[in-house]
Motif scaffolding. Structure first.
Motif, PDB file in Angstrom:
ATOM      1  N   HIS A  45       5.955   6.150   2.987  1.00 43.50           N
ATOM      2  CA  HIS A  45       6.157   6.773   4.298  1.00 43.50           C
ATOM      3  C   HIS A  45       7.640   6.908   4.623  1.00 43.50           C
ATOM      4  N   GLN A  64      -2.978   6.816   9.335  1.00 41.42           N
ATOM      5  CA  GLN A  64      -2.834   5.462   8.816  1.00 41.42           C
ATOM      6  C   GLN A  64      -2.879   4.429   9.936  1.00 41.42           C
ATOM      7  N   CYS A 278       1.390   1.769   7.772  1.00 45.14           N
ATOM      8  CA  CYS A 278       0.851   2.123   6.451  1.00 45.14           C
ATOM      9  C   CYS A 278       0.683   0.877   5.590  1.00 45.14           C
TER      10      CYS A 278
END
Length: 398
Positions: A45, A64, A278
């Motif tokens: 990410h 997420q 995430c």
């Protein structure tokens, strides 16, 4: 049916955990070692933010956040709307406590003697201003909070019962569900600090009967530091008014009035790190795939072995109380302060923790303790690591 993990399963998980190659880690209760997949989820990410722009990458990764929320709800037997993703255990617990609103002189807060020092600091600041009181519930002969003693303390001035489920200074596990039954029967708000419990013990918030439960991502869940979970029972949520809001938790309507969210996300911020979400989502999924019952069985077996072998070492005192115990093993070495033990072991590549009175002041003071050394295990912990730790302590104890 739950059972300890096989050596092959542990070896496979360790192969996917970079940290085990550079440290012998017995500070999982402080922060555990993340898996390679959790690290990769965070890094992926961050790379999206670098290439797309952080705001654009954030919009693409919102799923997420919701995945982490859904997995956290599954972990706790809650509904996703009852879960807020926070920046840590204290942030979630403190936000919920502050949202209880004004307190009156004479109102009472009842806590077990094992209450976390950070929570006590928050409660004491408020109690001092409002004229409220904080009182300690007696413990039974094993050291656990005594539900019968709690019930005898209740009156109409008690506004909150607070429990640290697994204390930071040892392996005791408090009877959270028994306390919950009393709180529900009397209609008293019940907050649980589950920083050490989340990811280590099976948790059913319905069975436990709490109104609020806070947990950390960085401990038994092996998630990233800077993440936490906050459960707020849906029927209890209307009683909580956040101390502050933003455009995520209370967006303005067409007339400019704030519309407070009707789910636990009223305790979230628009400034959350989606990269960490995430990583948290991956850590939650890994824990659920292993099975919390199996994690509990493995940790319990390893911790019991460590306790027994530590207790057999001359000059070492194991300090854990309780009937059922956690993966936190507290001890002291005669003639040495806990910080010295920690630093000496660190020089050998062995990480442990050490706590002073400020972390659990009521319990430490009542037991005449000024410090403890703490070796906390994970389902990743091997027999060879236990042997290395014991050898290091054996040398110190001489």
């Amino acid at each position: 049916m739950s059972s300890p993990l096989s050596p092959a399963a542990i070896d496979a998980m360790r192969a996917r955990t970079p940290g085990v190659r550079s440290t012998t880690h017995f500070n999982h209760a402080g922060a555990s070692l993340p898996s390679a997949a959790t690290l990769e989820a965070i890094q992926a990410h961050l790379l999206r933010e670098a290439s797309m722009g952080p705001m654009e990458a954030g919009a693409a990764a919102r799923e997420q956040t919701e995945r982490a929320r859904t997995l956290a709800a599954r972990l706790l037997n809650a509904q996703p709307v009852e879960i807020a993703l926070t920046t840590g255990n204290s942030a979630g617990w403190g936000a919920a406590f502050a949202a209880l609103g004004p307190w009156l002189a004479g109102q009472r807060i009842l806590v077990a003697r094992h209450e976390w020092g950070g929570n006590l600091a928050t409660m004491r600041l408020l109690a001092q201003r409002a004229g409220a009181s904080i009182e300690t519930i007696p413990s039974d002969a094993s050291g656990r909070v005594d539900p019968r003693a709690l019930e005898a303390m209740l009156d109409d001035r008690v506004r909150l019962i607070a429990l640290t489920w697994l204390p930071a200074n040892g392996g005791l596990i408090n009877p959270a569900a028994a306390i919950g039954q009393i709180a529900r029967r009397h209609g008293i708000a019940y907050f649980i600090d589950a920083a050490q419990a989340v990811g280590q013990l099976p948790i059913d918030v319905v069975e436990v009967g709490c109104d609020v439960l806070a947990g950390a991502g960085r401990k038994a869940l092996r998630g990233p530091r800077g993440t936490g979970l906050l459960y707020v029972r849906r029927d209890f949520l209307p009683r909580l008014m956040p101390a502050f809001v933003d455009t995520h938790s209370a967006p303005l309507d067409a007339e400019g009035d704030p519309i407070l969210r009707d789910d636990a996300a009223r305790f979230e911020s628009s400034e959350a790190s989606l990269a960490l979400h995430c990583g948290l989502a991956n850590a939650l999924e890994e824990a659920l795939d292993i099975g919390i019952d199996n994690i509990r069985a493995q940790i319990d077996r390893t911790a019991q072995t460590l306790r027994e072998q530590l207790a057999a070492l001359p000059g070492v005192s194991v300090l854990d109380q309780g009937v059922e115990r956690s993966g936190l093993v507290s001890f002291n070495v005669a003639g040495l302060d806990a910080m010295s033990v920690r630093h000496t072991l660190a020089a050998q590549g062995i990480a442990i923790g050490s706590n002073g009175v400020a972390y659990t002041p009521f319990d430490m003071t009542s037991r005449g303790l000024t410090q403890i050394a703490r070796a906390s295990v994970s389902y990743l912990t091997t027999g060879a690591e236990v042997d290395k730790l014991l050898a290091g302590i054996r040398t110190l104890a001489r």
